[in-house]
Design an enzyme around this catalytic site. Structure first.
Site, mmCIF file in Angstrom:
data_model
loop_
_atom_site.group_PDB
_atom_site.id
_atom_site.type_symbol
_atom_site.label_atom_id
_atom_site.label_comp_id
_atom_site.label_asym_id
_atom_site.label_seq_id
_atom_site.Cartn_x
_atom_site.Cartn_y
_atom_site.Cartn_z
ATOM 1 N N LEU A 161 0.835 -1.209 0.000
ATOM 2 C CA LEU A 161 0.000 0.000 0.000
ATOM 3 C C LEU A 161 0.868 1.257 0.000
ATOM 4 O O LEU A 161 1.810 1.354 0.767
ATOM 5 C CB LEU A 161 -0.901 0.034 1.239
ATOM 6 C CG LEU A 161 -1.684 -1.239 1.576
ATOM 7 C CD1 LEU A 161 -2.544 -1.010 2.810
ATOM 8 C CD2 LEU A 161 -2.548 -1.651 0.396
ATOM 9 N N CYS A 273 8.836 3.944 4.714
ATOM 10 C CA CYS A 273 9.101 2.592 4.221
ATOM 11 C C CYS A 273 10.456 2.438 3.528
ATOM 12 O O CYS A 273 11.293 1.657 3.982
ATOM 13 C CB CYS A 273 7.995 2.188 3.260
ATOM 14 S SG CYS A 273 6.381 2.339 4.016
ATOM 15 N N ARG A 340 7.983 11.611 7.930
ATOM 16 C CA ARG A 340 9.021 10.643 8.308
ATOM 17 C C ARG A 340 10.053 10.531 7.180
ATOM 18 O O ARG A 340 9.685 10.281 6.033
ATOM 19 C CB ARG A 340 8.393 9.282 8.618
ATOM 20 C CG ARG A 340 7.769 9.272 10.005
ATOM 21 C CD ARG A 340 7.054 7.987 10.297
ATOM 22 N NE ARG A 340 5.816 7.870 9.526
ATOM 23 C CZ ARG A 340 5.004 6.818 9.568
ATOM 24 N NH1 ARG A 340 5.318 5.795 10.329
ATOM 25 N NH2 ARG A 340 3.910 6.793 8.848
HETATM 26 C C1 UGA Z 1 6.071 2.647 -0.603
HETATM 27 C C2 UGA Z 1 5.754 1.667 -1.745
HETATM 28 O O1 UGA Z 1 5.515 2.403 -2.954
HETATM 29 C C3 UGA Z 1 4.539 0.799 -1.413
HETATM 30 O O2 UGA Z 1 4.339 -0.161 -2.445
HETATM 31 C C4 UGA Z 1 4.807 0.064 -0.091
HETATM 32 O O3 UGA Z 1 3.702 -0.727 0.314
HETATM 33 C C5 UGA Z 1 5.091 1.082 0.997
HETATM 34 O O4 UGA Z 1 6.234 1.885 0.611
HETATM 35 C C6 UGA Z 1 5.351 0.322 2.275
HETATM 36 O O5 UGA Z 1 6.353 -0.395 2.346
HETATM 37 O O6 UGA Z 1 4.477 0.303 3.167
HETATM 38 P P1 UGA Z 1 5.125 5.055 0.137
HETATM 39 O O7 UGA Z 1 6.244 5.093 1.129
HETATM 40 O O8 UGA Z 1 3.750 5.424 0.578
HETATM 41 O O9 UGA Z 1 4.990 3.563 -0.506
HETATM 42 O O10 UGA Z 1 5.522 6.097 -0.997
HETATM 43 P P2 UGA Z 1 5.936 6.095 -2.548
HETATM 44 O O11 UGA Z 1 4.829 6.624 -3.358
HETATM 45 O O12 UGA Z 1 6.494 4.788 -2.935
HETATM 46 O O13 UGA Z 1 7.099 7.200 -2.538
HETATM 47 C C7 UGA Z 1 8.268 7.046 -1.726
HETATM 48 C C8 UGA Z 1 9.233 8.182 -1.950
HETATM 49 O O14 UGA Z 1 9.832 8.092 -3.249
HETATM 50 C C9 UGA Z 1 8.635 9.582 -1.882
HETATM 51 O O15 UGA Z 1 9.474 10.410 -1.099
HETATM 52 C C10 UGA Z 1 8.598 10.065 -3.312
HETATM 53 O O16 UGA Z 1 8.713 11.460 -3.432
HETATM 54 C C11 UGA Z 1 9.818 9.352 -3.881
HETATM 55 N N1 UGA Z 1 9.776 9.157 -5.350
HETATM 56 C C12 UGA Z 1 8.848 8.331 -5.893
HETATM 57 C C13 UGA Z 1 10.707 9.786 -6.162
HETATM 58 O O17 UGA Z 1 11.580 10.546 -5.685
HETATM 59 N N2 UGA Z 1 10.675 9.572 -7.520
HETATM 60 C C14 UGA Z 1 9.758 8.745 -8.081
HETATM 61 O O18 UGA Z 1 9.789 8.573 -9.325
HETATM 62 C C15 UGA Z 1 8.818 8.125 -7.249
#
Ligand code: UGA
Length: 447
Positions: A161, A273, A340
């Protein structure tokens, strides 16, 4: 509905999973040790910011489909299936902290002692390989006097998620991973999912427990690596006249073996995460005698990436002492108040070390930021007031409302129109003509 379900741990994953199930009329017993959480959920008020959460919570409360309790014994007695969704934070050395998992397993074990019928336990918390069977399974056996496979079943079922789309992700997953102790455990969980997703064709992967545990870490570590990879390419682009990282990402993303998602160059990843899971996997792997240098590089690139914004600010305006820096965005990604491991944190810390004056604005995360930084920085109540008289602006989080700002807004509000686009939301052609504009992955040459 064939089964009664309890969910132990009402954090993000637990509550979103519970509400996805109640949205399809399953009756759920949410369990938590924290009386405040149980009270809030019972009243139907959402404990955190997440799309659709409030509506589903109110509906489930009204329909009587949620029966929150602090009493694990009763929850186990009144259900046939229990998901464990407690937190698995990091220890100071990066390794996984299993205190909550162990405590939940103890409570469940004690409750199971009184149970005559078969019960399936499912670990949904992210745990390093070996934990579900050797820690959770063993503790439950010890405290219940019962035997895995005979009196109770055990599965590991990782969650995928994302904050900001957790309910949607729970309702429409890309795949379901079931790590099973034995066939009966796997069949029981698979049947629940087949009923829950009855008209969807979702791939289900059945495997053993340690493989399922590792799938979750490998998934998050891969996505983190994809981000650090494109950020590395962005840093190379910055040194090549007229090379555009966005076009590079587009060009490689169309290769179906790569795909375009998670190739947005920027200030790096944060959240509850990726950073935690990557560290836990590195630490776990080292304990096995293998230092995963590729994962360590992913982490290292991410650390350097955030503060590269401060280096860019220095290139634009020189010494930062006493200079007013406007920060747009504080949360770790848009549409959440969660900070976080947000990239804003190392950026602010570095700016404070340089004696800069910081004014920050975020549509929802200011209360969270106040808990971290207090009055060390100033907070604005809109993007435009944040820019007022600033020497330099750094866009940290790509909230939609920041995408509406025009070059004119920056020129009109700021003392000097120096802008660093940390998430590549602005058109470099348009902005470079009117402002002193820098962006991640954009070299000094004007496009
Ligand atoms: C992430 C995973 O995407 C989920 O599949 C997983 O279930 C979750 O961790 C978990 O382990 O519970 P989340 O932490 O909510 O989800 O956020 P993401 O949308 O994955 O983004 C994470 C970070 O990556 C953000 O800081 C975002 O800005 C960054 N990001 C994302 C980038 O810098 N570039 C991108 O192209 C995509």
């Amino acid at each position: 509905m064939t089964k009664n379900i309890s969910i132990v741990g009402m954090g993000y994953v637990g509550l979103c999973t519970a509400l996805a199930l109640t949205s399809k009329n399953y009756s759920i017993i949410p369990v938590d040790k924290d009386p405040n959480k149980i009270d809030i959920i019972t009243k139907g008020s959402p404990p955190f910011h997440e799309p659709d959460l409030e509506e589903l919570l109110l509906k489930a409360t009204k329909n009587g489909l949620l029966k929150p309790t602090m009493d694990t014994k009763k929850a186990i007695a009144d259900s046939d299936i229990t998901f464990i969704t407690v937190g698995t934070p990091s220890n100071p050395d990066g390794s996984i902290n299993l205190k909550q998992i162990e405590s939940a397993a103890r409570e469940i074990g004690k409750a199971l002692r009184f149970k005559e019928t078969y019960h399936l336990l499912i670990v949904k918390s992210t745990v390093v390989p070996g934990t579900t069977q050797n820690v959770v399974g063993s503790i439950i056996e010890k405290n219940s006097g019962k035997t895995i496979g005979k009196n109770f079943g055990l599965c590991m079922n990782p969650e995928f998620l994302r904050e900001g789309s957790a309910i949607k992700d729970a309702l429409y997953p890309d795949r379901i991973v079931i790590g099973e102790y034995d066939k009966k455990s796997g069949d029981t969980l698979q049947n629940l999912y087949l009923e829950f997703h009855h008209n969807q064709a979702i791939p289900i992967i059945r495997t053993n427990i340690p493989t399922a545990e590792l799938i979750k870490y490998a998934n998050n570590a891969f996505l983190a690596t994809k981000i650090s990879y494109i950020n590395t390419i962005a840093n190379i682009c910055e040194r090549i006249p007229n090379a555009y990282v966005k076009t590079v990402a587009h060009g490689i993303g169309l290769d179906q073996r790569i795909n375009p998602r998670f190739l947005n160059a920027g200030l790096g990843y944060g959240g509850s995460c990726f950073p935690k899971d990557l560290q836990a996997l590195i630490s776990f792997s080292k304990k096995l005698g293998y230092a995963p240098s590729q994962l360590e590089a992913t982490h290292q690139v991410n650390e350097e990436q955030a503060t590269s914004a401060v280096e860019k600010a220095k290139e634009l305006i020189g010494n930062l002492k006493g200079k007013k820096i406007a920060l747009l965005g504080l949360s770790f990604k848009p549409d959440t108040d969660d900070m976080r491991e947000a990239r804003a944190i190392p950026i602010i810390n570095q700016l404070l070390t340089e004696d800069a004056k910081i004014v920050a604005y975020d549509p929802v995360a200011i209360p969270t930021a106040k808990k971290i930084f207090g009055d060390k920085i100033k907070y604005a109540n809109s993007a435009k007031t944040c820019l007022k008289d600033a020497d330099c602006c750094i866009l940290v989080t790509e909230w939609n409302e920041f995408k509406q700002l025009t070059p004119h807004d920056f020129k009109q509000q700021m003392k000097e129109p120096n802008l660093i686009d940390g998430r590549r939301v602005y058109n470099p052609q348009e902005y470079s003509q009117q402002l002193n504009f820098r962006a991640i992955g954009l070299g000094p040459n004007k496009p």
